[in-house]
Motif scaffolding. Structure first.
Motif: not given
Ligand SMILES: [Ca+2]
Ligand SMILES: [Ca+2]
Ligand SMILES: [Ca+2]
Ligand SMILES: [Zn+2]
Length: 590
Positions: A30-33, A38-41, A49-52, A59-64
């Motif tokens: 779980k990381v904060r990008l 507007e660049r998220l896409r 998953e997008f959390y926030e 704040v999103v979920a990504v694989t390592e």
């Protein structure tokens, strides 16, 4: 997690892990990008998953591997949770999401195949999985061990229960082999944990399922309009089938919003036949957790179509309902305390649930297991055998009579059965075939008693099971009830009348009779009669019928015995004609 979770669960349920293997070995973070919205896409394809999302970060979920790749590209990130799954396994400082529990339970089942079997018992109205974890040694076998079921979060916003389920499961799998008590429980019981009865409500933070129905008003024992029809909701329907295949000795359901340990009935304030053990168990539970102990209808409020009433009234399982905290749910800081005290109380329940009488009901000649109704007197209540012929009734120490009956067999009563303190007695019952006896209703499925009469009606659907015995179930004015004749013994259409609906009291009343081969639908009208009357399946155009529905005509009074008084449903046994085998010639054979 959402993207791969289904594949993981299905793979584990099927006994393999290939579909989810790659993902399972990959850490989820779980990381904060720090990326403008507007660049998220540009990142959407790689984000699990997008959390926030804020204008400047997400704040999103990504694989390592994705995290490493983005880092190499110079994307600015803060790591919030370095290993989401590891945290979900050990950190109880927050509420788990549906996806976290679903996937974590799949992993636990994969990692502990010798003591865990994870079933998907249904798909919710919103398309989410309804899970049931069986924890026992040899979990794919039926070994003749007392079953205790704990189910959680039937009201989606009361998800402290799901945390208790998760805590309990972790205690069982980590304690097995090292903690002697837990090892004993897992070896000598079947412990069923259903963590999320209402996953749609859990996700939407709602009491109701995705159809807007309170599932705990949709069950069949004294149903009274909860949902479009009785058992209309998948979330209730799948528990019917779970109970059908796995007769439970005790069944506890978890809620929040109050602090109480309760027992049936919900639909009436009259005492249960098992009220001594019901009250004893919940007083013990309440002492441990500092909860009040009450009958549901007295401690909470009366209600209809509750699951606990159905487990007890239709299947004989000792039902319980635990309200674990006043919040819906509690503050996260209280989760751990609530988990620990409830687990302590659950362990006592698991310890005591084997008390009573258990054994097998079999055919005297073939030794084959029988689907039998096993009644125990006192308390004059019942349980059922499973497909191996095994039954168990949870009782306190004392002396009892045990009566077993199966369609096509002479009932047998064993008297003077002494249940010792802190243990059980084994009573195997061998039944003798009686091909002349009529077959009768084996199980009640659902019933509706008019609300104004439910609380004063002193009868039970149980009174209408088996052969006529002058004990009747009063349906109430405009009431109805449905019954199962047994999976091996449907009513068969022979010459003339095929079955008799028995009332036989001094005040004959009228009812409509329907039949079906579906337990909860496709009812076909077979006749209308007054008092004891026989019916012919030809009127419904059916050659066999396993299920019967009796509906009061509604012109009776309003007293405790209002409506049609059903003593029994008795079907003529039609001996099947001798089969004629065709001689088969295999072309080209010598
Ligand atoms: Ca007939
Ligand atoms: Ca009557
Ligand atoms: Ca009867
Ligand atoms: Zn609730």
């Amino acid at each position: 997690m959402r993207r791969f979770g289904l594949a993981v669960v299905l793979a584990v349920a099927a006994g393999g892990v290939t579909a989810g293997q790659v993902w399972l070995e990959t850490k989820e973070m779980k990381v904060r990008l720090h990326v403008p919205a507007e660049r998220l896409r540009d990142f959407a394809a790689e984000v699990l998953e997008f959390y926030e999302v804020t204008p400047t970060a997400a704040v999103v979920a990504v694989t390592e591997p994705v995290y490493e790749k983005l880092k190499a590209q110079g994307v600015q990130m803060d790591v919030i949770v370095p290993d989401v799954r590891a945290q979900a396994m050990c950190d109880f400082g927050f509420f788990h999401t549906y996806e976290q529990l679903r996937d974590t339970w799949a992993i636990i089942a994969r990692d502990h195949p010798s003591i865990c079997r994870l079933d998907t018992i249904g798909i919710s109205a919103g398309g989410r999985l309804l899970l049931a974890m069986k924890v026992s040694d040899n979990p794919t076998a039926m070994e003749g061990e007392p079953r205790i079921c704990f189910d959680f979060t039937i009201h989606g916003n009361e998800n402290n229960g799901s945390e208790i389920a998760h805590y309990a499961l972790l205690q069982l799998v980590t304690g097995y082999g090292s903690d002697p008590q837990i090892t004993y429980f897992v070896n000598e019981r079947e412990i069923w944990l259903c963590p999320m009865d209402n996953p749609d409500g859990l996700v939407s933070r709602s009491r109701y399922n995705a159809n807007g129905v309170d599932c705990n008003r949709n069950y069949g024992y004294s149903w009274n309009g909860g949902g479009p029809s009785v058992f209309s909701e998948t979330e209730a329907n799948c528990f019917y089938h779970l109970a059908e295949e796995n007769p439970m000795s005790a069944w506890s359901q978890y809620h929040s919003g109050a602090t109480s340990a309760m027992w049936p009935w919900f639909y009436t304030t009259k005492a249960t036949q098992d009220s001594l053990i019901h009250a004893f168990e919940m007083q013990r539970y309440g002492q441990i957790c500092n909860y009040g102990a009450y009958q549901i209808s007295r401690g909470l409020y009366p209600g209809y179509g509750g699951s606990t009433d159905w487990y007890y009234g239709a299947r004989g399982a000792l039902g319980y309902a635990i309200e674990v905290c006043s919040g819906q749910p509690s503050p996260p800081s209280e989760i751990d305390t609530i988990n620990r005290k409830n687990w302590t109380a659950m362990k006592e329940q698991i310890q005591r649930v084997n008390r009573g009488v258990m054994g097998y009901v079999t055919d005297s000649v073939s030794g084959q297991p029988l689907y039998a109704l096993v009644s125990v007197i006192p308390p004059d209540w019942f349980t059922y055998t499973d497909s191996t012929g095994y039954y168990h009734k949870n009782l306190q120490a004392g002396t009892y009579s045990v009566r077993a009956w199966a369609n096509g067999y002479t009932p047998k009563t064993v008297s003077g059965v002494v249940v010792p303190t802190d243990s059980f007695v084994r009573v195997n019952i061998v039944l003798t075939r009686d091909t002349a006896a009529p077959t009768s209703a084996l199980k009640s499925i659902a019933c509706r008693i008019a609300e104004s009469q439910a609380n004063i009606n002193p009868t039970h659907a149980y009174f209408a099971l088996g052969r006529r015995d002058d004990r009747r179930f009063s349906l109430g004015n405009r009431g109805w009830a449905t019954f199962d004749m047994g999976r091996r013994t449907p009513i068969v259409n022979g010459a003339g009348s095929d079955f008799t609906v028995v009332e036989g009291d001094a005040d004959p009343e009228a009812c409509s009779v329907f039949v079906s081969n579906d337990w909860n639908s496709n009812w076909r009208f077979v006749g209308f009669g007054t008092g004891t009357q026989s019916y012919d399946l030809t009127a419904a155009g059916m050659s066999t019928a396993r299920f019967v529905r009796i509906a009061d005509d509604g012109d009776g009074g309003t007293g405790p015995y209002a409506g049609f008084d059903l003593d029994a449903i008795e079907a003529v046994v039609v001996n099947a004609p001798a089969l004629v085998y065709q001689t088969k010639t295999v072309i080209g054979s010598p």
